[in-house]
Design a protein around this motif. Structure first.
Motif, PDB file in Angstrom:
ATOM      1  N   UNK A 194      10.700  12.319  -2.215  1.00  0.00           N
ATOM      2  CA  UNK A 194       9.452  12.816  -1.650  1.00  0.00           C
ATOM      3  C   UNK A 194       8.251  12.146  -2.315  1.00  0.00           C
ATOM      4  N   UNK A 195       8.275  12.069  -3.628  1.00  0.00           N
ATOM      5  CA  UNK A 195       7.147  11.466  -4.335  1.00  0.00           C
ATOM      6  C   UNK A 195       7.093   9.951  -4.094  1.00  0.00           C
ATOM      7  N   UNK A 196       8.255   9.321  -3.926  1.00  0.00           N
ATOM      8  CA  UNK A 196       8.260   7.897  -3.556  1.00  0.00           C
ATOM      9  C   UNK A 196       7.622   7.695  -2.186  1.00  0.00           C
ATOM     10  N   UNK A 197       7.876   8.646  -1.268  1.00  0.00           N
ATOM     11  CA  UNK A 197       7.290   8.553   0.072  1.00  0.00           C
ATOM     12  C   UNK A 197       5.770   8.674   0.016  1.00  0.00           C
ATOM     13  N   UNK A 198       5.268   9.545  -0.862  1.00  0.00           N
ATOM     14  CA  UNK A 198       3.815   9.641  -1.057  1.00  0.00           C
ATOM     15  C   UNK A 198       3.289   8.329  -1.635  1.00  0.00           C
ATOM     16  N   UNK A 199       3.992   7.822  -2.613  1.00  0.00           N
ATOM     17  CA  UNK A 199       3.582   6.581  -3.279  1.00  0.00           C
ATOM     18  C   UNK A 199       3.561   5.401  -2.305  1.00  0.00           C
ATOM     19  N   UNK A 200       4.556   5.377  -1.394  1.00  0.00           N
ATOM     20  CA  UNK A 200       4.671   4.267  -0.443  1.00  0.00           C
ATOM     21  C   UNK A 200       3.805   4.450   0.791  1.00  0.00           C
ATOM     22  N   UNK A 201       3.279   5.655   0.973  1.00  0.00           N
ATOM     23  CA  UNK A 201       2.455   5.921   2.145  1.00  0.00           C
ATOM     24  C   UNK A 201       3.249   6.152   3.416  1.00  0.00           C
ATOM     25  N   UNK A 202       4.541   6.466   3.282  1.00  0.00           N
ATOM     26  CA  UNK A 202       5.367   6.696   4.479  1.00  0.00           C
ATOM     27  C   UNK A 202       5.269   8.137   4.980  1.00  0.00           C
ATOM     28  N   UNK A 203       4.620   9.014   4.208  1.00  0.00           N
ATOM     29  CA  UNK A 203       4.314  10.373   4.668  1.00  0.00           C
ATOM     30  C   UNK A 203       2.831  10.637   4.407  1.00  0.00           C
ATOM     31  N   UNK A 204       2.302  11.598   5.144  1.00  0.00           N
ATOM     32  CA  UNK A 204       0.893  11.944   4.981  1.00  0.00           C
ATOM     33  C   UNK A 204       0.662  12.980   3.891  1.00  0.00           C
ATOM     34  N   UNK A 205       1.706  13.781   3.613  1.00  0.00           N
ATOM     35  CA  UNK A 205       1.565  14.860   2.637  1.00  0.00           C
ATOM     36  C   UNK A 205       2.931  15.214   2.075  1.00  0.00           C
ATOM     37  N   UNK A 206       2.915  15.856   0.919  1.00  0.00           N
ATOM     38  CA  UNK A 206       4.150  16.326   0.288  1.00  0.00           C
ATOM     39  C   UNK A 206       3.956  17.774  -0.138  1.00  0.00           C
ATOM     40  N   UNK A 207       5.041  18.541  -0.072  1.00  0.00           N
ATOM     41  CA  UNK A 207       4.985  19.981  -0.313  1.00  0.00           C
ATOM     42  C   UNK A 207       6.103  20.350  -1.278  1.00  0.00           C
ATOM     43  N   UNK A 208       5.704  20.918  -2.427  1.00  0.00           N
ATOM     44  CA  UNK A 208       6.685  21.258  -3.460  1.00  0.00           C
ATOM     45  C   UNK A 208       6.208  22.482  -4.220  1.00  0.00           C
ATOM     46  N   UNK A 209       7.144  23.250  -4.761  1.00  0.00           N
ATOM     47  CA  UNK A 209       6.787  24.399  -5.594  1.00  0.00           C
ATOM     48  C   UNK A 209       7.408  24.201  -6.968  1.00  0.00           C
ATOM     49  N   UNK A 210       6.590  24.359  -8.003  1.00  0.00           N
ATOM     50  CA  UNK A 210       7.053  24.073  -9.356  1.00  0.00           C
ATOM     51  C   UNK A 210       6.079  24.653 -10.374  1.00  0.00           C
ATOM     52  N   UNK A 211       6.539  24.800 -11.604  1.00  0.00           N
ATOM     53  CA  UNK A 211       5.590  24.993 -12.699  1.00  0.00           C
ATOM     54  C   UNK A 211       4.894  23.650 -12.929  1.00  0.00           C
ATOM     55  N   UNK A 212       3.824  23.652 -13.689  1.00  0.00           N
ATOM     56  CA  UNK A 212       3.075  22.401 -13.839  1.00  0.00           C
ATOM     57  C   UNK A 212       2.654  22.209 -15.280  1.00  0.00           C
ATOM     58  N   UNK A 213       2.355  20.948 -15.664  1.00  0.00           N
ATOM     59  CA  UNK A 213       2.480  19.735 -14.858  1.00  0.00           C
ATOM     60  C   UNK A 213       3.940  19.297 -14.732  1.00  0.00           C
ATOM     61  N   UNK A 214       4.274  18.664 -13.640  1.00  0.00           N
ATOM     62  CA  UNK A 214       5.622  18.166 -13.389  1.00  0.00           C
ATOM     63  C   UNK A 214       5.595  16.648 -13.489  1.00  0.00           C
ATOM     64  N   UNK A 215       6.531  16.093 -14.259  1.00  0.00           N
ATOM     65  CA  UNK A 215       6.503  14.655 -14.556  1.00  0.00           C
ATOM     66  C   UNK A 215       6.508  13.804 -13.294  1.00  0.00           C
ATOM     67  N   UNK A 216       7.313  14.160 -12.300  1.00  0.00           N
ATOM     68  CA  UNK A 216       7.409  13.344 -11.085  1.00  0.00           C
ATOM     69  C   UNK A 216       6.078  13.293 -10.341  1.00  0.00           C
ATOM     70  N   UNK A 217       5.347  14.401 -10.368  1.00  0.00           N
ATOM     71  CA  UNK A 217       4.020  14.429  -9.732  1.00  0.00           C
ATOM     72  C   UNK A 217       3.009  13.695 -10.603  1.00  0.00           C
ATOM     73  N   UNK A 218       3.096  13.892 -11.911  1.00  0.00           N
ATOM     74  CA  UNK A 218       2.179  13.209 -12.833  1.00  0.00           C
ATOM     75  C   UNK A 218       2.268  11.698 -12.698  1.00  0.00           C
ATOM     76  N   UNK A 219       3.491  11.187 -12.491  1.00  0.00           N
ATOM     77  CA  UNK A 219       3.679   9.738 -12.374  1.00  0.00           C
ATOM     78  C   UNK A 219       2.935   9.179 -11.169  1.00  0.00           C
ATOM     79  N   UNK A 220       3.042   9.869 -10.031  1.00  0.00           N
ATOM     80  CA  UNK A 220       2.358   9.392  -8.828  1.00  0.00           C
ATOM     81  C   UNK A 220       0.846   9.575  -8.959  1.00  0.00           C
ATOM     82  N   UNK A 221       0.427  10.670  -9.591  1.00  0.00           N
ATOM     83  CA  UNK A 221      -1.002  10.895  -9.818  1.00  0.00           C
ATOM     84  C   UNK A 221      -1.600   9.772 -10.656  1.00  0.00           C
ATOM     85  N   UNK A 222      -0.830   9.251 -11.589  1.00  0.00           N
ATOM     86  CA  UNK A 222      -1.328   8.203 -12.490  1.00  0.00           C
ATOM     87  C   UNK A 222      -1.278   6.814 -11.870  1.00  0.00           C
TER      88      UNK A 222
END
Length: 339
Positions: free
Chosen positions: A199-227
């Motif tokens: 999912x996060x790779x899809x956000x990174x690649x622009x193949x999806x418009x949005x991603x939806x996830x539930x988690x405690x934060x910060x989450x490393x996989x999201x932090x990586x794409x944010x950075x």
């Protein structure tokens, strides 16, 4: 292999708790044993030997580590008890193991607890009314993300969009709830159900418009794409958040603190749920009372061993109580003045 890993992790936690010092151990033991007037101890309460298994989560994951930490502390405070954290793949397995008495207590997200106790949603085969609430813990918060350069500013803007949602309950149940609050259904968007990394790779690649996830934060996989690519996290607030809470009470308003992810500098108003401890309704009242009292009065010790344990505290413990509270837990919460 799972049992070996479980034993190794439990041993690490035992050493960690021991390192907190004999004074902390003594304090938590006497605190757990005392009644509201301070006169009773574990001996005068005539604590009976018993074994309690807590169905937790994947080995090494947050829920397993939390439950293993709890188990070690309880057994130090009450040598009569044998308490263990059991490996599982999450809420659904935890609930079913508890229903079948393979475990007597488990970690569950609030919605799982509610629907299991009602024999609803994916639990229609269970007998209703067989679970009771013990304690509430850490938050798991909805992250509705779009790339930083996206023109999307609101969930309303996502009609017709390609949305990737994490597999399982998040995609099957949580995404439709949020879309409903914004006047949409899954038919109004194009949904892909993906593992978190994909999912996060899809956000990174622009193949999806949005991603939806539930988690405690910060989450490393999201932090990586944010950075790297950069993200925006959409607010879920106002009337829409109120609608979600009113119709799905296991969700409540929560905040992702600004600065938790690179480029997300302002607080994000969103919704989420709690990871909670529930048990069988027939679990011994004295055990549950002693368990809750020990945990609630040992937050500093627990936090020093595994920080997320500290989220099981008197300030938020009742936030996830969407099923009846176990009498043993209720007794302590009344003594503590929060019921």
């Amino acid at each position: 292999m799972k049992k070996f890993l479980s034993a190794v992790l439990a041993a690490v936690l035992v050493l960690s708790l021991a390192a907190c010092g004999s004074s902390s151990q003594s304090s938590s033991s006497s605190s757990a044993a005392a009644t509201s007037d301070g006169s009773a101890s574990s001996e005068t309460a005539k604590v009976e030997p018993m074994t309690v298994r807590i169905s937790a989560g994947p080995s090494g994951g947050n829920n397993f580590m939390i439950c293993a930490t709890f188990a070690d502390l309880i057994m130090k405070a009450f040598p009569e008890y044998t308490v263990s954290a059991e490996i599982s793949n999450g809420t659904a397995q935890n609930i079913r193991a508890t229903a079948e008495n393979e475990a007597q207590m488990c970690i569950s997200m609030s919605d799982g607890a509610m629907y299991a106790n009602e024999a609803g949603r994916e639990y229609t085969d269970l007998e209703p009314g067989q679970f009771a609430y013990v304690a509430g813990g850490y938050q798991t918060i909805i992250h509705f993300m779009v790339p930083a350069d996206s023109t999307v500013e609101s969930v309303y803007d996502l009609k017709g969009a390609k949305i990737a949602a994490s597999q399982g309950t998040t995609c099957q149940y949580y995404l439709p709830i949020v879309l409903e609050a914004y006047g949409m259904t899954v038919d109004d968007v194009e949904v892909s159900q993906l593992q978190l990394s994909d999912m996060m790779n899809a956000v990174n690649d622009g193949t999806v418009d949005a991603a939806f996830h539930i988690t405690s934060y910060p989450l490393a996989a999201i932090s990586d794409v944010a950075a790297t690519t950069g993200i925006k996290i959409l607010n879920i607030d106002g009337d829409e958040a109120a609608y979600i809470h009113e119709n799905y009470p296991f969700f409540s308003s929560m905040v992702i603190t600004g600065g938790s992810y690179q480029g997300v500098d302002e607080d994000v108003q969103t919704v989420g749920t709690l990871n909670t401890l529930i048990c069988r309704t027939d679990l011994d009242e004295t055990f549950v009372y002693n368990f809750v009292k020990t945990i609630m009065e040992s937050t500093d010790t627990l936090s020093s061993v595994y920080p997320l344990c500290g989220n099981f505290n008197l300030e938020n413990t009742l936030e996830g109580a969407v099923i009846p509270i176990h009498p043993g837990a209720e007794k302590y919460y009344k003594e503590a003045g929060i019921l």
